[in-house]
Motif scaffolding. Structure first.
Motif, short mmCIF file in Angstrom:
data_model
loop_
_atom_site.label_atom_id
_atom_site.label_comp_id
_atom_site.label_asym_id
_atom_site.label_seq_id
_atom_site.Cartn_x
_atom_site.Cartn_y
_atom_site.Cartn_z
N SER A 34 15.45 91.85 64.11
CA SER A 34 15.69 91.18 65.41
C SER A 34 15.22 89.92 65.63
N ALA B 157 16.99 92.57 69.74
CA ALA B 157 17.70 91.53 69.83
C ALA B 157 17.62 90.67 71.22
N PHE C 287 17.91 98.12 67.68
CA PHE C 287 17.95 97.02 67.06
C PHE C 287 18.64 96.08 68.04
N GLU C 288 19.83 96.36 68.93
CA GLU C 288 20.42 95.73 69.89
C GLU C 288 19.43 95.32 71.23
#
Length: 401
Positions: free
Chosen positions: A148, A206, A202-203
């Motif tokens: 990330s 990020a 992950f998203e």
């Protein structure tokens, strides 16, 4: 009933290690009944988190799993899965951090659960969103920090990527999951409808990085570089004093001008490089250098006193060893000592958040593996003989030590 704003809410918790247990920790602290469903081997954090007298209640595990009950169910066995579904019939929330394909193989995919348990809120924590190419990859905090950009942010300061030395993304994503579950509970209160929630690490990580550091690349075409230079500058660190280190954050004009006075540089208040927020941002390296040079003049204690009187945000730099000795933490009752029957005297961390109507009344330590199996199965209507057979068949475990 435990009391607290979530009293009466039952959560079936099929999570392990940190990210999921963080989410259910807060739900439990807020009064929900959290039933931790564990495999016969138990949550990995029971031993991965460090030593304990019993060998299954590491310090780290106890902090993430207070105020929860534990039932062992070997979900590879049909009768254990039947017991889980009986439990889900009584539940408001089901949360898991198992990869989607593995949940599907167990018959616990989102659609299957929602078809069988209409009012249930189903929350899946996963490494990566199911629509992307990484969907079935395993993930831990370090993987997510690297992918990330968290580790690379440190490269801007240290010259090479480094992990934040705590499982920061597990904590962050766990808290996001708590927020999502609470929103879904509110929605169900209004509509009567359960729903499915997906929380990808992950998203979310990020987003966590880019909301800070997308910066001038937010615009098309870009207006400048990536990143917030104020926090990525190598000098954006604790500052050395005559005898130690302190942290100072003078962002507004009033704070910066008071700091200039304190370090004996009042002329900087009218210097066009430092006389506004915009100017200091453009000249952040020089601004930080002046700050660092000025703070070498006195001791940490002297500066903390001066800066507090000037209303400039500042604080001591604690080590892990000294943080528990902080006077403010003692003032607010941050720690609680308990006498555990096997582990002996140990510290619990009180939830720091206050509700005028109160949090849960009953505070319980993290459970032994399967400590509540027999009681929970009894509550679900299983007879003693049937429970004994389930224990003997290793479908469940009775928590005896």
């Amino acid at each position: 009933m435990s009391g607290g704003p979530l009293a009466g809410i039952r959560v079936v918790d099929l999570t392990t290690v940190v990210v999921g247990p963080t989410a259910t920790l807060f739900l439990a602290d807020y009064g929900a009944e959290v039933i931790k469903v564990e495999s016969p081997g138990g949550d990995l954090l029971r031993t991965l988190g460090g030593r304990s007298k019993s060998g299954q209640l590491s310090g780290k595990f106890t902090h993430f799993n207070r105020n929860k009950r534990s039932i062992v169910l070997d979900l590879k066995q049909k009768k254990a899965m039947e017991a889980l579904h009986k439990l889900l019939e009584t539940a408001d929330v089901f949360i898991a951090n198992i990869r989607p394909a593995a949940l599907e193989r167990l018959g616990l995919g989102t659609e299957a659960l929602r078809a069988r348990h209409k009012r249930l809120i189903v929350c899946n924590l996963m490494g990566f969103g199911r629509d992307g190419r990484y969907a079935e990859r395993p993930a831990y905090d370090s993987i997510i920090q690297g992918m990330s950009g968290v580790a690379a942010c440190n490269a801007r300061i240290f010259g090479e990527p480094k992990f934040v030395p705590m499982v920061m993304m597990d904590h962050t994503v766990g808290l996001i999951a708590t927020q999502c579950i609470l929103a879904a509970l509110f929605h169900r209160e209004k509509t009567g409808e359960g729903q499915a929630i997906e929380v990808p690490m992950f998203e979310n990580a990020a987003t966590f990085v880019l909301v800070e550091h997308m910066g001038d690349h937010t615009f098309v075409p870009p207006l400048g570089d990536w990143g917030d230079r104020r926090v990525l500058d190598p000098l954006a660190q604790p500052i050395a004093t005559k005898d130690g280190w302190i942290c100072v954050s003078a962002n507004t004009d009033g704070q910066a001008f008071a700091m200039f006075d304190a370090i004996g540089r009042p002329e900087l208040k009218t210097d066009p490089k430092f006389n506004s927020v915009k100017a200091r941002y453009a000249n952040v390296r020089e601004y930080f250098s002046i700050r660092a040079e000025g703070l070498k003049q006195k001791t940490s204690a002297e500066w903390l006193d001066i800066l507090e009187k000037a209303d400039v945000p500042a604080g001591r730099v604690h080590s892990i060893d000294t943080l528990p000795e902080d006077e403010h933490l003692n003032d607010v009752g941050f720690f609680r000592k308990i006498d555990h029957p096997v582990e002996g005297t140990k510290y619990e961390l009180n939830n720091p958040n206050k509700f005028s109507a109160g949090l849960r009344d009953e505070q319980t330590p993290a459970p032994y593996l399967g400590a509540d199996s027999v009681a929970i199965l009894g509550e679900l209507g299983y007879a003693k003989a049937e429970i004994d057979e389930m224990v003997a068949s290793k479908i469940t475990a009775d928590g005896k030590r």
